[in-house]
Design a protein around this motif. Structure first.
Motif, PDB file in Angstrom:
ATOM      1  N   ASP A   1     -50.814  12.865 -11.532  1.00  0.00           N
ATOM      2  CA  ASP A   1     -49.442  13.161 -11.155  1.00  0.00           C
ATOM      3  C   ASP A   1     -49.220  14.627 -10.842  1.00  0.00           C
ATOM      4  OD1 ASP A   1     -48.406  10.730 -11.059  1.00  0.00           O
ATOM      5  OD2 ASP A   1     -47.541  10.707 -13.064  1.00  0.00           O
TER       6      ASP A   1
ATOM      7  N   ARG B   1     -39.625  13.124   0.629  1.00  0.00           N
ATOM      8  CA  ARG B   1     -38.472  12.384   1.150  1.00  0.00           C
ATOM      9  C   ARG B   1     -37.375  13.332   1.636  1.00  0.00           C
ATOM     10  NH1 ARG B   1     -39.337   8.822  -3.392  1.00  0.00           N
ATOM     11  NH2 ARG B   1     -37.815  10.037  -4.571  1.00  0.00           N
TER      12      ARG B   1
ATOM     13  N   ARG C   1     -49.983   3.047  -8.428  1.00  0.00           N
ATOM     14  CA  ARG C   1     -49.198   2.001  -9.103  1.00  0.00           C
ATOM     15  C   ARG C   1     -50.112   0.957  -9.711  1.00  0.00           C
ATOM     16  NH1 ARG C   1     -44.640   2.605  -4.950  1.00  0.00           N
ATOM     17  NH2 ARG C   1     -43.381   4.124  -6.094  1.00  0.00           N
TER      18      ARG C   1
ATOM     19  N   ARG D   1     -50.663   2.263 -12.986  1.00  0.00           N
ATOM     20  CA  ARG D   1     -49.465   2.064 -13.813  1.00  0.00           C
ATOM     21  C   ARG D   1     -49.324   0.612 -14.249  1.00  0.00           C
ATOM     22  NH1 ARG D   1     -46.286   6.578 -13.826  1.00  0.00           N
ATOM     23  NH2 ARG D   1     -47.027   8.060 -12.299  1.00  0.00           N
ATOM     24  N   ASP D   2     -49.665  -0.294 -13.341  1.00  0.00           N
ATOM     25  CA  ASP D   2     -49.623  -1.715 -13.690  1.00  0.00           C
ATOM     26  C   ASP D   2     -50.537  -1.998 -14.868  1.00  0.00           C
ATOM     27  OD1 ASP D   2     -47.787  -2.941 -12.123  1.00  0.00           O
ATOM     28  OD2 ASP D   2     -49.158  -3.337 -10.468  1.00  0.00           O
TER      29      ASP D   2
ATOM     30  N   ARG E   1     -51.558   0.098 -17.041  1.00  0.00           N
ATOM     31  CA  ARG E   1     -51.036   0.725 -18.249  1.00  0.00           C
ATOM     32  C   ARG E   1     -49.964  -0.153 -18.894  1.00  0.00           C
ATOM     33  NH1 ARG E   1     -47.548   6.075 -17.745  1.00  0.00           N
ATOM     34  NH2 ARG E   1     -46.261   4.501 -16.742  1.00  0.00           N
ATOM     35  N   LEU E   2     -49.100  -0.699 -18.043  1.00  0.00           N
ATOM     36  CA  LEU E   2     -48.049  -1.574 -18.573  1.00  0.00           C
ATOM     37  C   LEU E   2     -48.657  -2.785 -19.274  1.00  0.00           C
ATOM     38  CD1 LEU E   2     -45.049  -2.173 -18.845  1.00  0.00           C
ATOM     39  CD2 LEU E   2     -45.078  -3.156 -16.558  1.00  0.00           C
TER      40      LEU E   2
ATOM     41  N   GLU F   1     -49.923  -1.629 -22.539  1.00  0.00           N
ATOM     42  CA  GLU F   1     -48.808  -1.369 -23.455  1.00  0.00           C
ATOM     43  C   GLU F   1     -48.297  -2.673 -24.050  1.00  0.00           C
ATOM     44  OE1 GLU F   1     -46.852   2.707 -21.527  1.00  0.00           O
ATOM     45  OE2 GLU F   1     -46.034   0.757 -20.991  1.00  0.00           O
ATOM     46  N   ASP F   2     -48.193  -3.681 -23.183  1.00  0.00           N
ATOM     47  CA  ASP F   2     -47.727  -4.980 -23.681  1.00  0.00           C
ATOM     48  C   ASP F   2     -48.717  -5.569 -24.676  1.00  0.00           C
ATOM     49  OD1 ASP F   2     -45.335  -5.058 -22.383  1.00  0.00           O
ATOM     50  OD2 ASP F   2     -46.092  -6.131 -20.625  1.00  0.00           O
TER      51      ASP F   2
ATOM     52  N   ALA G   1     -48.345  -3.885 -27.940  1.00  0.00           N
ATOM     53  CA  ALA G   1     -47.147  -4.352 -28.643  1.00  0.00           C
ATOM     54  C   ALA G   1     -47.385  -5.735 -29.250  1.00  0.00           C
ATOM     55  CB  ALA G   1     -45.960  -4.381 -27.685  1.00  0.00           C
TER      56      ALA G   1
ATOM     57  N   ARG H   1     -47.488  -6.635 -33.202  1.00  0.00           N
ATOM     58  CA  ARG H   1     -46.617  -7.669 -33.749  1.00  0.00           C
ATOM     59  C   ARG H   1     -47.447  -8.665 -34.561  1.00  0.00           C
ATOM     60  NH1 ARG H   1     -44.472  -8.803 -29.098  1.00  0.00           N
ATOM     61  NH2 ARG H   1     -43.044  -7.057 -29.194  1.00  0.00           N
TER      62      ARG H   1
ATOM     63  N   ALA I   1     -37.481  -2.339 -29.463  1.00  0.00           N
ATOM     64  CA  ALA I   1     -37.820  -1.996 -28.085  1.00  0.00           C
ATOM     65  C   ALA I   1     -37.920  -3.101 -27.056  1.00  0.00           C
ATOM     66  CB  ALA I   1     -39.111  -1.212 -28.061  1.00  0.00           C
ATOM     67  N   GLY I   2     -37.990  -4.321 -27.382  1.00  0.00           N
ATOM     68  CA  GLY I   2     -38.054  -5.248 -26.263  1.00  0.00           C
ATOM     69  C   GLY I   2     -39.071  -6.320 -26.505  1.00  0.00           C
ATOM     70  N   HIS I   3     -38.758  -7.459 -25.978  1.00  0.00           N
ATOM     71  CA  HIS I   3     -39.562  -8.600 -26.343  1.00  0.00           C
ATOM     72  C   HIS I   3     -40.347  -9.154 -25.178  1.00  0.00           C
ATOM     73  CE1 HIS I   3     -38.384  -8.937 -30.475  1.00  0.00           C
ATOM     74  NE2 HIS I   3     -37.134  -8.743 -30.130  1.00  0.00           N
ATOM     75  N   ASP I   4     -40.510  -8.358 -24.136  1.00  0.00           N
ATOM     76  CA  ASP I   4     -41.305  -8.853 -23.026  1.00  0.00           C
ATOM     77  C   ASP I   4     -42.694  -9.190 -23.524  1.00  0.00           C
ATOM     78  OD1 ASP I   4     -39.992  -8.263 -20.138  1.00  0.00           O
ATOM     79  OD2 ASP I   4     -39.187  -7.032 -21.746  1.00  0.00           O
TER      80      ASP I   4
END
Lengths: 112, 346
Positions: B136, B146, B222, B225-226, B228-229, B232-233, B236, B240, B283-286
């Motif tokens: 980055d 832009r 991206r 990033r995908d 990484r997501l 991350e999931d 999580a 859990r 934080a979220g339940h995805d």
């Protein structure tokens, strides 16, 4: 419309909250992405997300596709013909080879 | 914030207010401008109500934070302490029962079966995050690209209009045989505007190409990033699962401990236990298929009762903070005994 795609858990959570709070401005939400109405308010929501999460938020502007306006007849006809093909297992390349329909490589090289 | 069931004014920190339980905490005001030093003595309880400190500061000091105006001399907090350090509503955030039980299990040296995998996924995630940081920094300043395109575009539009206007004026002047000098001056203006227009056009094209390149670079990233997501999931979900399996392992001692800690007034056998702290740390339940709210699963008691029981089950060497209303013990020493844990009483 504005397409908002998120690329981190934090950005996704913010998107979810924004969608929940502003249901009226959100056309559709798909998990980590959403279509937001094309108004200045929609832009405000989208830019807020980008401001908060930077490169973890992708913003695009979408428009409906009128295939009769934007897509050449040869492509439309090929699509129709391919979907009514006799053998379901024929890949498009093979299907096009023995016909007047454009080859996939040709199509790939042409901008819409 | 005095204890509801204490007689008389709050005592000096170093002394006990009830003769029978004379704990030997020491509080030394070393010097006016130095840290208050707290030692947790043999009875493992210190009454600290007369000191102007808030629970967060004490918890931070227990955990070794410096320069908070107070230092606590106690053993290393060890695993699980951070989650259990203060009662619900006193520290920060909401801790689910499952998280509390998992912390108690960790403090007892239990290890979740997910630990190794979790460590591996976290390592990959750190690697990816480092990659993204490094990427980055140098290139792909998309917002700047832009803006450059938009600026060039609007300057181009303005100049194009100016050139057209000058051309129109020139034609009008020619038609009515205007003075040569005037014609020459307007023609000079038109030429200058046309020259600038061509510069700006070049700039706009260059800006568009730069934007295209930057977009291309960002598009490729991206994918990272995908990834990484995804990781991350996974982290999580593993966390859990780890909490769930750890919590399960101390479930029985916890149920027994519930019978040994004081219930709140009006809570006896009370509110069924569920719902108060259902969410699994916010934080979220995805990607979370097990967002069950059965956290309390039939256990009785309010949030504080459950916290007391979790602390009792835990094997904590560093003190927890007992503060807030509804503390249900007569003194710090009593709390320490009943909770089987060192206590700082605020």
């Amino acid at each position: 419309m504005l397409l908002v795609v998120t690329y981190s858990r934090a950005a996704r959570t913010t998107l979810r909250n924004v969608c929940r709070t502003h249901e009226g401005s959100v056309v559709r939400r798909f998990g980590r992405a959403a279509l937001v109405e094309s108004t200045e308010f929609g832009a405000l929501l989208a830019l807020r997300l980008r401001e908060k999460h930077g490169a973890d938020v992708q913003l695009e502007r979408t428009e409906p596709l009128n295939e009769f306006e934007r897509v050449p007849a040869s492509v439309r006809e090929a699509a129709t013909a391919y979907e009514s093909r006799d053998s379901p297992s024929t890949p498009y390349a093979k299907f096009a080879a023995g016909s007047d329909h454009p080859a996939p490589e040709t199509l790939r090289d042409r901008e819409l | 914030m005095t204890a509801p069931d204490t007689d008389g004014p709050p005592p000096v920190a170093a002394e006990s207010n009830d003769a029978g339980l004379n704990h030997d905490a020491e509080v030394n005001d070393v010097a006016a401008d130095e840290d208050i030093l707290v030692r947790i003595g043999r009875r493992r309880a210190v009454d600290f109500r007369d000191q102007p400190v808030d629970p967060k500061t004490v918890v931070a000091a227990v955990r070794g934070a410096e320069s908070s105006g107070i230092s606590v001399d106690c053993p290393d907090p060890g695993p699980g302490h951070s989650t259990l350090a203060s009662p619900p509503g006193v520290g920060d955030g909401v801790v689910s029962l499952r998280a509390s039980l998992a912390a108690a299990a960790r403090s007892r040296g239990l290890v979740a079966p997910e630990r190794e995998e979790l460590a591996a996924v976290r390592r990959s995630l750190r690697g990816l995050a480092a990659d993204l940081d490094a990427e980055d920094a140098p290139s792909a300043d998309l917002p700047a690209a832009r803006r450059r395109v938009a600026d060039a575009g609007s300057r181009e539009t303005a100049l194009r209009e100016r050139v057209a206007a000058l051309r129109g004026r020139l034609n009008a002047l020619r038609e009515r045989d205007a003075d040569e000098a005037v014609l020459a001056s307007v023609e000079a203006d038109r030429r200058e505007a046309a020259a600038r227009l061509s510069e700006v056009e070049t700039e706009r094209v260059a800006a568009e190409q730069a934007l295209d390149r930057a977009r291309e670079v960002v598009r490729e990233r991206r994918a990272t990033r995908d990834r990484r997501l995804e990781l991350e999931d996974r982290v999580a979900n593993l966390e859990r699962a780890a909490r769930a399996s750890l919590a399960e392992r101390v479930r029985e001692p916890f149920e027994r401990a519930l019978e040994r800690v004081p219930r709140g007034a009006g809570h006896d056998g009370g509110d069924g236990g569920t719902g108060h702290d259902g969410g699994d740390e916010g934080a979220g339940h995805d990607a979370c298929d097990d967002s069950s709210s059965d956290d309390g699963s039939g256990t009785v008691g309010d949030a504080r009762t459950r916290w007391y029981a979790a602390v009792r089950v835990a094997d904590l060497r560093a003190p927890v903070v007992v503060a807030g209303p509804d503390r249900r013990f007569g003194s710090a020493a009593e709390a320490a005994t009943r909770l089987d844990t060192p206590v700082v009483w605020l």
